[in-house]
Design a protein around this motif. Structure first.
Motif, PDB file in Angstrom:
ATOM      1  N   THR A 112       0.855  -1.196   0.000  1.00  0.00           N
ATOM      2  CA  THR A 112       0.000   0.000   0.000  1.00  0.00           C
ATOM      3  C   THR A 112       0.883   1.235   0.000  1.00  0.00           C
ATOM      4  O   THR A 112       1.788   1.340   0.843  1.00  0.00           O
ATOM      5  N   PRO A 113       0.652   2.186  -0.902  1.00  0.00           N
ATOM      6  CA  PRO A 113       1.480   3.408  -0.890  1.00  0.00           C
ATOM      7  C   PRO A 113       1.305   4.156   0.413  1.00  0.00           C
ATOM      8  O   PRO A 113       0.198   4.250   0.949  1.00  0.00           O
ATOM      9  N   GLY A 114       2.413   4.639   0.934  1.00  0.00           N
ATOM     10  CA  GLY A 114       2.368   5.394   2.186  1.00  0.00           C
ATOM     11  C   GLY A 114       2.601   4.523   3.408  1.00  0.00           C
ATOM     12  O   GLY A 114       2.821   5.045   4.496  1.00  0.00           O
ATOM     13  N   CYS A 115       2.536   3.195   3.242  1.00  0.00           N
ATOM     14  CA  CYS A 115       2.775   2.308   4.386  1.00  0.00           C
ATOM     15  C   CYS A 115       4.178   1.734   4.297  1.00  0.00           C
ATOM     16  O   CYS A 115       4.633   1.347   3.219  1.00  0.00           O
ATOM     17  N   GLU A 116       4.814   1.666   5.452  1.00  0.00           N
ATOM     18  CA  GLU A 116       6.225   1.240   5.465  1.00  0.00           C
ATOM     19  C   GLU A 116       6.373  -0.262   5.394  1.00  0.00           C
ATOM     20  O   GLU A 116       7.416  -0.769   4.982  1.00  0.00           O
ATOM     21  N   VAL A 117       5.371  -0.981   5.846  1.00  0.00           N
ATOM     22  CA  VAL A 117       5.485  -2.446   5.915  1.00  0.00           C
ATOM     23  C   VAL A 117       4.383  -3.074   5.047  1.00  0.00           C
ATOM     24  O   VAL A 117       3.211  -2.762   5.214  1.00  0.00           O
ATOM     25  N   PRO A 118       4.719  -3.963   4.126  1.00  0.00           N
ATOM     26  CA  PRO A 118       3.662  -4.628   3.338  1.00  0.00           C
ATOM     27  C   PRO A 118       2.921  -5.650   4.186  1.00  0.00           C
ATOM     28  O   PRO A 118       3.456  -6.146   5.183  1.00  0.00           O
ATOM     29  N   GLN A 119       1.700  -5.961   3.753  1.00  0.00           N
ATOM     30  CA  GLN A 119       0.905  -6.980   4.450  1.00  0.00           C
ATOM     31  C   GLN A 119       1.127  -8.319   3.755  1.00  0.00           C
ATOM     32  O   GLN A 119       1.167  -8.390   2.528  1.00  0.00           O
ATOM     33  N   VAL A 120       1.301  -9.380   4.550  1.00  0.00           N
ATOM     34  CA  VAL A 120       1.603 -10.696   3.980  1.00  0.00           C
ATOM     35  C   VAL A 120       0.602 -11.712   4.513  1.00  0.00           C
ATOM     36  O   VAL A 120       0.226 -11.653   5.689  1.00  0.00           O
ATOM     37  N   SER A 121       0.180 -12.628   3.659  1.00  0.00           N
ATOM     38  CA  SER A 121      -0.739 -13.690   4.107  1.00  0.00           C
ATOM     39  C   SER A 121       0.067 -14.742   4.867  1.00  0.00           C
ATOM     40  O   SER A 121       1.303 -14.724   4.885  1.00  0.00           O
ATOM     41  N   THR A 122      -0.656 -15.712   5.460  1.00  0.00           N
ATOM     42  CA  THR A 122       0.051 -16.854   6.053  1.00  0.00           C
ATOM     43  C   THR A 122       0.621 -17.698   4.917  1.00  0.00           C
ATOM     44  O   THR A 122       0.150 -17.634   3.774  1.00  0.00           O
ATOM     45  N   ILE A 123       1.642 -18.491   5.263  1.00  0.00           N
ATOM     46  CA  ILE A 123       2.335 -19.268   4.233  1.00  0.00           C
ATOM     47  C   ILE A 123       1.510 -20.509   3.883  1.00  0.00           C
ATOM     48  O   ILE A 123       0.953 -21.164   4.779  1.00  0.00           O
ATOM     49  N   THR A 124       1.416 -20.803   2.613  1.00  0.00           N
ATOM     50  CA  THR A 124       0.771 -22.044   2.166  1.00  0.00           C
ATOM     51  C   THR A 124       1.845 -22.938   1.557  1.00  0.00           C
ATOM     52  O   THR A 124       2.588 -22.516   0.663  1.00  0.00           O
ATOM     53  N   HIS A 125       1.934 -24.168   2.060  1.00  0.00           N
ATOM     54  CA  HIS A 125       2.913 -25.122   1.518  1.00  0.00           C
ATOM     55  C   HIS A 125       2.225 -26.061   0.532  1.00  0.00           C
ATOM     56  O   HIS A 125       1.085 -26.454   0.754  1.00  0.00           O
ATOM     57  N   PHE A 126       2.893 -26.410  -0.527  1.00  0.00           N
ATOM     58  CA  PHE A 126       2.337 -27.417  -1.440  1.00  0.00           C
ATOM     59  C   PHE A 126       3.462 -28.149  -2.155  1.00  0.00           C
ATOM     60  O   PHE A 126       4.598 -27.681  -2.213  1.00  0.00           O
ATOM     61  N   ASP A 127       3.124 -29.328  -2.681  1.00  0.00           N
ATOM     62  CA  ASP A 127       4.095 -30.166  -3.387  1.00  0.00           C
ATOM     63  C   ASP A 127       3.685 -30.343  -4.834  1.00  0.00           C
ATOM     64  O   ASP A 127       2.495 -30.455  -5.143  1.00  0.00           O
ATOM     65  N   VAL A 128       4.678 -30.368  -5.716  1.00  0.00           N
ATOM     66  CA  VAL A 128       4.435 -30.656  -7.135  1.00  0.00           C
ATOM     67  C   VAL A 128       5.152 -31.954  -7.449  1.00  0.00           C
ATOM     68  O   VAL A 128       6.374 -32.047  -7.318  1.00  0.00           O
ATOM     69  N   LYS A 129       4.370 -32.967  -7.847  1.00  0.00           N
ATOM     70  CA  LYS A 129       4.967 -34.276  -8.140  1.00  0.00           C
ATOM     71  C   LYS A 129       5.526 -34.254  -9.560  1.00  0.00           C
ATOM     72  O   LYS A 129       4.991 -33.568 -10.431  1.00  0.00           O
TER      73      LYS A 129
END
Lengths: 183, 256
Positions: A128-145
């Motif tokens: 977001t412009p004007g904000c010093e820290v970006p917002q991040v979602s929780t981490i999603t793990h996945f596997d590709v066979k």
């Protein structure tokens, strides 16, 4: 005859207007009041070559509307501990949201192509412009066979057969010539 | 008379182990290319039609290289083995001699095309493009290779040396092939666009792209790429005729 407005009158009108304008600007916040959630965490596992959709949502939990939010995917290869260049994985790496009202939820969606097998971690980031820290979602793990097909498009009979047939012809021609020379 | 020269060349070059090794190597290259491309297509990393276009470029490029190397020695070997004098003193006209050699070179091209046919059929399976793929590779390849062979024969008659002819022929081939591989963004200036228009290899690749990727399969839809090839064929024939005239003027033994 008209009277020219005095300087004092002009300042008395301009200064309050400037104060009102400044009061309308949002204050620079450390963290934007945004909530990011990846909705398709359970369905991301797949096989190399698959196309999957990453669904997410972004909610403005603050009291005021927020404008100019840029969101993007960030992918890490957990085996090599390296960020993944998403050039082949997703054609739409970023999504721009012009404005989110207070309390509004906006859906987000990315089509991702599984290119290389392995284990990955995915987050969605909102800037977001004007904000010093970006917002991040929780981490999603996945596997590709890995996709294992030793005979894609039934090509093996031709790919092996043609050089072998020509090599046999080569040996026959060589043998024929040796017999002629011997005679 | 040209048939005698043609058959002699086939026996001496094509149906020998040296000649067949070239064909085995070409088959190995096509096998590797098809396998890798089909694996990528199965992973949907490569669109099927793009894969066919890449394969067509490999087939044409391989044929150009093999035919160039072979054609460079067809006439010059007669000078190197010192059989040229007795050959041209025989009642065999020079035109018949060149025609026989030309047919031998073209036979090599058609042999490579025959080897490539199963690969074309198997990789184009399911797209309905196999006939168009085969037809246009045959048509465009024949026009391009016919022209290159005539240019190489002209160079052979001028230089009369295998080394010089081969080096010059490979440089000519590179000069046509390398710019054809440039992306369209590198062909933005007028000079590059003009060269792309006259470059036979560029026209061949562009036409194959038009047929295989854009599904423009009729001759009229590809005429913009075919007519420059026909013009190039005419220019190559003219060059070969000039080289023949100069060769006759100088004699079989230079200064004769």
């Amino acid at each position: 005859m008209t009277r020219k407005p005095s300087l004092l009158l002009i300042f008395s009108l301009v200064l309050p207007a400037a104060a009102i304008a400044e009061a309308g600007q949002p204050a620079v916040a450390a963290t934007p009041p945004l909530e990011l959630k990846i909705l398709s965490s359970a369905s991301l596992n797949g096989t190399a070559g698959d196309f999957v959709t990453v669904d997410a949502r972004i909610t403005n939990v603050g009291p005021s509307p927020i404008s100019g939010v840029a969101t993007y995917l960030s992918l890490i290869d957990m085996e090599n501990k390296q960020p993944v260049d998403l050039e082949d994985w997703s054609a739409e790496r970023g999504a721009y949201i012009p404005a989110i009202d207070a309390g509004q939820t906006v859906p987000l969606s990315w089509k991702v192509h599984f290119v290389v097998p392995g284990s990955y971690s995915l987050v969605v980031v909102a800037f977001t412009p004007g904000c010093e820290v970006p917002q991040v979602s929780t981490i999603t793990h996945f596997d590709v066979k890995p996709k294992q097909n030793l005979n894609p498009g039934q090509v093996l009979p031709v790919a092996i057969g043609m050089p072998v047939a020509l090599a046999l012809l080569l040996l026959l021609v060589g043998a024929g010539r040796r017999r002629k020379k011997a005679k | 008379m040209f048939a005698t020269v043609w058959l002699k060349e086939l026996k001496a070059h094509l149906f020998t182990w040296k000649g067949l090794v070239w064909l085995v190597l070409a088959a190995l290259l096509f096998s590797l290319t098809c396998y890798l491309l089909l694996t990528d297509a199965e992973l949907t990393l490569l669109d099927h039609t793009e894969m066919l276009w890449l394969l067509s470029m490999i087939i044409i490029g391989t044929a150009f290289l093999i035919v160039t190397i072979d054609a460079s020695s067809l006439i010059t070997s007669e000078f190197e083995k010192e059989t040229a004098e007795s050959l041209f003193l025989s009642p065999l006209p020079l035109g018949q001699f060149i025609l026989g050699k030309l047919l031998a070179s073209l036979t090599l091209w058609f042999t490579i095309l025959l080897i490539a046919t199963p690969y074309i059929i198997v990789t184009a399976a399911g797209t309905g493009l196999a006939p168009a793929f085969l037809g246009y590779v045959a048509l465009l390849g024949t026009l391009g290779i016919f022209a290159i062979i005539m240019i190489i024969f002209g160079i052979s008659l001028l230089f009369r040396s295998i080394k010089s002819t081969l080096t010059t022929s490979l440089v000519v081939l590179l000069a046509f092939t390398v710019p054809a591989l440039f992306s369209s963004t590198l062909k933005n200036n007028p000079a590059a666009q003009f060269f792309a228009k006259v470059n036979p290899v560029d026209n061949i690749f562009s036409s194959l792209d038009n047929v295989l990727v854009d599904f423009q399969r009729s001759i009229s839809q590809n005429w913009q790429f075919i007519w420059p090839l026909l013009v190039f064929l005419g220019v190559a024939f003219g060059f070969m005729l000039l080289a023949v005239k100069r060769f006759r003027r100088r004699g079989v033994v230079r200064g004769d």
